[in-house]
Design an enzyme around this catalytic site. Sequence first.
Site, PDB file in Angstrom:
ATOM      1  N   LYS A  85      56.366  54.770  46.091  1.00 29.33           N
ATOM      2  CA  LYS A  85      56.630  54.898  47.555  1.00 29.33           C
ATOM      3  C   LYS A  85      55.365  54.917  48.347  1.00 29.33           C
ATOM      4  O   LYS A  85      54.887  54.334  49.384  1.00 29.33           O
ATOM      5  CB  LYS A  85      57.601  55.937  47.805  1.00 29.33           C
ATOM      6  CG  LYS A  85      57.678  56.224  49.342  1.00 29.33           C
ATOM      7  CD  LYS A  85      58.874  57.420  49.297  1.00 29.33           C
ATOM      8  CE  LYS A  85      59.005  57.907  50.850  1.00 29.33           C
ATOM      9  NZ  LYS A  85      59.731  59.140  50.990  1.00 29.33           N
ATOM     10  N   TYR A 136      55.627  57.646  25.222  1.00 28.06           N
ATOM     11  CA  TYR A 136      54.939  57.392  26.384  1.00 28.06           C
ATOM     12  C   TYR A 136      53.442  57.132  26.244  1.00 28.06           C
ATOM     13  O   TYR A 136      52.773  56.335  26.939  1.00 28.06           O
ATOM     14  CB  TYR A 136      55.154  58.814  27.304  1.00 28.06           C
ATOM     15  CG  TYR A 136      54.769  58.798  28.511  1.00 28.06           C
ATOM     16  CD1 TYR A 136      53.607  59.085  28.919  1.00 28.06           C
ATOM     17  CD2 TYR A 136      55.495  58.120  29.703  1.00 28.06           C
ATOM     18  CE1 TYR A 136      53.239  59.069  30.289  1.00 28.06           C
ATOM     19  CE2 TYR A 136      55.113  58.104  30.851  1.00 28.06           C
ATOM     20  CZ  TYR A 136      53.847  58.515  31.240  1.00 28.06           C
ATOM     21  OH  TYR A 136      53.342  58.302  32.492  1.00 28.06           O
ATOM     22  N   ALA A 156      51.739  55.976  23.746  1.00 34.03           N
ATOM     23  CA  ALA A 156      51.457  54.629  23.252  1.00 34.03           C
ATOM     24  C   ALA A 156      51.908  53.538  24.169  1.00 34.03           C
ATOM     25  O   ALA A 156      51.138  52.656  24.380  1.00 34.03           O
ATOM     26  CB  ALA A 156      52.407  54.555  22.011  1.00 34.03           C
ATOM     27  N   SER A 157      52.908  53.641  25.101  1.00 38.50           N
ATOM     28  CA  SER A 157      53.248  52.900  26.089  1.00 38.50           C
ATOM     29  C   SER A 157      51.936  52.636  27.254  1.00 38.50           C
ATOM     30  O   SER A 157      51.597  51.543  27.488  1.00 38.50           O
ATOM     31  CB  SER A 157      54.396  53.097  26.751  1.00 38.50           C
ATOM     32  OG  SER A 157      54.502  54.197  27.876  1.00 38.50           O
ATOM     33  N   LYS A 158      51.503  53.793  27.373  1.00 38.32           N
ATOM     34  CA  LYS A 158      50.398  53.812  28.529  1.00 38.32           C
ATOM     35  C   LYS A 158      49.256  53.482  27.721  1.00 38.32           C
ATOM     36  O   LYS A 158      48.113  52.671  28.817  1.00 38.32           O
ATOM     37  CB  LYS A 158      50.258  55.289  29.165  1.00 38.32           C
ATOM     38  CG  LYS A 158      51.478  55.669  29.949  1.00 38.32           C
ATOM     39  CD  LYS A 158      51.614  54.510  31.114  1.00 38.32           C
ATOM     40  CE  LYS A 158      52.902  54.983  31.965  1.00 38.32           C
ATOM     41  NZ  LYS A 158      53.199  54.205  32.994  1.00 38.32           N
ATOM     42  N   ALA A 185      58.947  51.011  43.658  1.00 41.68           N
ATOM     43  CA  ALA A 185      58.655  51.320  44.957  1.00 41.68           C
ATOM     44  C   ALA A 185      59.390  52.404  45.949  1.00 41.68           C
ATOM     45  O   ALA A 185      59.019  52.982  46.584  1.00 41.68           O
ATOM     46  CB  ALA A 185      58.522  50.150  45.808  1.00 41.68           C
ATOM     47  N   ALA A 186      60.762  52.575  45.300  1.00 42.21           N
ATOM     48  CA  ALA A 186      61.684  53.497  45.876  1.00 42.21           C
ATOM     49  C   ALA A 186      61.344  55.015  46.063  1.00 42.21           C
ATOM     50  O   ALA A 186      61.910  55.641  46.919  1.00 42.21           O
ATOM     51  CB  ALA A 186      62.947  53.426  45.590  1.00 42.21           C
ATOM     52  N   SER A 235      48.198  55.843  33.129  1.00 40.63           N
ATOM     53  CA  SER A 235      48.264  57.281  33.020  1.00 40.63           C
ATOM     54  C   SER A 235      46.905  57.830  32.308  1.00 40.63           C
ATOM     55  O   SER A 235      46.425  57.074  31.590  1.00 40.63           O
ATOM     56  CB  SER A 235      49.554  57.884  32.537  1.00 40.63           C
ATOM     57  OG  SER A 235      49.409  59.183  31.943  1.00 40.63           O
ATOM     58  N   ASP A 290      65.661  45.290  38.221  1.00 37.84           N
ATOM     59  CA  ASP A 290      65.309  45.977  37.012  1.00 37.84           C
ATOM     60  C   ASP A 290      63.952  45.353  36.328  1.00 37.84           C
ATOM     61  O   ASP A 290      64.340  44.033  35.814  1.00 37.84           O
ATOM     62  CB  ASP A 290      66.440  46.164  36.080  1.00 37.84           C
ATOM     63  CG  ASP A 290      66.123  46.792  34.655  1.00 37.84           C
ATOM     64  OD1 ASP A 290      67.195  47.568  34.125  1.00 37.84           O
ATOM     65  OD2 ASP A 290      64.932  46.993  34.475  1.00 37.84           O
TER      66      ASP A 290
END
Length: 257
Positions: free
Chosen positions: A19, A151, A153-155, A13-14, A138, A64
């Site tokens: 944000k 990336y 694969a992760s998405k 969120a930062a 994504s 984290d």
Amino acid sequence: MALDGKVAVVTGAAMGIGKAMTEILLQNGAKVALLDFNETAGKSLLEALKKQYGQEKTLFLTCDIESEEQTKAALQTTRETFGGIDIMCNNAGILNESTWEKTVSINLMGVIRGTYLALEHMSKLNGGQGGVIINTASMAGLGPLPSCPVYTASKHGVVGFTRAIAAASSALGYGIRINVLCPGFVQTDLFSNIPARLGKFSLLADATKKMAEKMETLSVSEVAECLLELVVDEMKNGEAFMVLPKSKKYMTFPVLL
Ligand SMILES: NC(=O)c1ccc[n+]([C@@H]2O[C@H](COP(=O)([O-])OP(=O)(O)OC[C@H]3O[C@@H](n4cnc5c(N)ncnc54)[C@H](O)[C@@H]3O)[C@@H](O)[C@H]2O)c1
Ligand SMILES: CCCCC[C@H](O)/C=C/C=C\C=C\C=C\[C@@H](O)[C@@H](O)CCCC(=O)O
């Protein structure tokens, strides 16, 4: 879902998309717990938000999402502070093809962790009030980006997991809608210093930049508006919402049986 008095959690969120998600949820009346491992950025944003929205609407927790213990504690503190959790935005993510195990750990395992821990608080089978979970994938979760295969694969994993857990939630009566947001290129810190993030694929940086020029980039506010649509529309469950500067599309997938 009307947002007045609702409680949202946003990971990552930062900065960036997270944000903007936090701000649009506050603008629409929700209380928001901001989770991020960047304590400096998080505390700085918290002070600004408290000035704008009042002292009681926000909470920053250093967390984290790779840590089960920290994430579990952050959700428990949110519930104790605001009385419950209605909206969970699993947004935190990184792009680094060199540290590919960490990319999977944060982008996929972190989303699974945030989803499962939120279910413990929100599920009607556990005495919860139900609610909605939005996972950030994504466009690379819908089609391959050759410059960042891990990336991608992760998405893809986030998209598949979200569609499956949404169907499970519906079948089991959790009372929780679960959807996935699939933005194109967005002007944030993640979308900077691209060659350094691509590791052995850095020679493909120019091709990716050309793709981004062709597709054009989104503002974080445009992405946040689409998050809001998924949160408030009670009919949306198991949706993959593709967001581009000039088009938004709820994806359809082939029926295999
Ligand atoms: N920028 C883009 O082009 C784009 C496009 C589509 C999807 N996304 C996705 O949107 C999400 C947000 O990305 P962004 O562009 O806003 O990036 P960003 O780098 O601007 O912000 C990411 C935030 O997540 C936090 N974070 C990272 N790892 C964390 C962890 N382990 N625990 C807690 N917080 C952590 C960072 O501190 C940062 O505040 C990511 O999941 C990203 O993959 C980004
Ligand atoms: C190196 C920047 C990565 C940014 C990651 C962020 O998640 C943004 C992703 C934005 C767009 C992804 C597009 C993916 C397109 C695929 O569906 C496919 O069409 C790409 C084909 C590439 C090619 O062979 O030309």
